[in-house]
Design a protein around this motif. Structure first.
Motif: not given
Length: 186
Positions: A114-115, A154-158, A160-164
């Motif tokens: 979901g994130a 650990a899940m990175p912050d979605p 803070s990254m590109s959509a791709e």
């Protein structure tokens, strides 16, 4: 006229009897299994449409992109966890008992799905006209891996990254979940 009423009530009783037998023979998990399968098909179709945009085989349409991301988001997180609550093994289902045994891991993956979908939705809002260069994987994103890369715990912050890159990590969540919690076909 009376014989038509008798015929009609006889047909009605026969129909009720058939529905009662069908309801009595249906397995309680059948509806849940069908709902799971329907949701997973919707998620797969949405992911394919997003994939086609990133591959350049479909044009970018922010509304369609956002709709696909929101479909995935709607069928993830709490909803996904609830659909696999209780005994998950049922006839017609490919869900494994590992879900019950490793509930925190399953729930974490459902939340991550979901994130990442939310990050895709936000990216569509930020880019209403074109698939902007900042939506594409580049530099740091590319070094962090794609759908077949080893998953970090650990899940990175979605956001803070590109959509791709968020999309590739979302696919990685799907792959990890299926590998861990789906029965293997013989």
């Amino acid at each position: 006229m009376c014989s038509n009423a008798v015929k009609s009530s006889g047909l009605l009783l026969a129909a009720v009897a058939v529905m009662s037998v069908s309801a009595a023979t249906a397995q309680p998990g059948d509806d849940v299994v069908r709902e799971r399968q329907r949701d997973m098909k919707a998620v797969a179709a949405a992911a394919k449409s997003i994939d086609a945009v990133f591959k350049g085989t479909s044009p970018y349409d922010a509304r369609a992109f956002k709709s696909a991301a929101e479909t995935i988001r709607a069928f993830s997180g709490k909803r996904l966890s609830e659909l696999f609550a209780g005994p998950v093994v049922a006839e017609g289902s490919k869900a494994s008992a590992n879900i019950e045994a490793e509930r925190p891991t399953f729930d974490k993956l459902a939340t991550e799905l979901g994130a990442y979908a939310e990050a895709l939705s936000v990216a569509a809002d930020r880019n209403p006209d074109v698939l902007a260069p900042d939506m594409r994987m580049h530099g740091v994103d590319a070094r962090m891996g794609g759908p077949l890369a080893k998953r970090n715990s650990a899940m990175p912050d979605p956001m803070s990254m590109s959509a791709e890159h968020a999309f590739h990590l979302m696919l990685q969540v799907c792959t990890s979940c299926h590998a861990k919690f789906r029965t293997k076909d013989n």
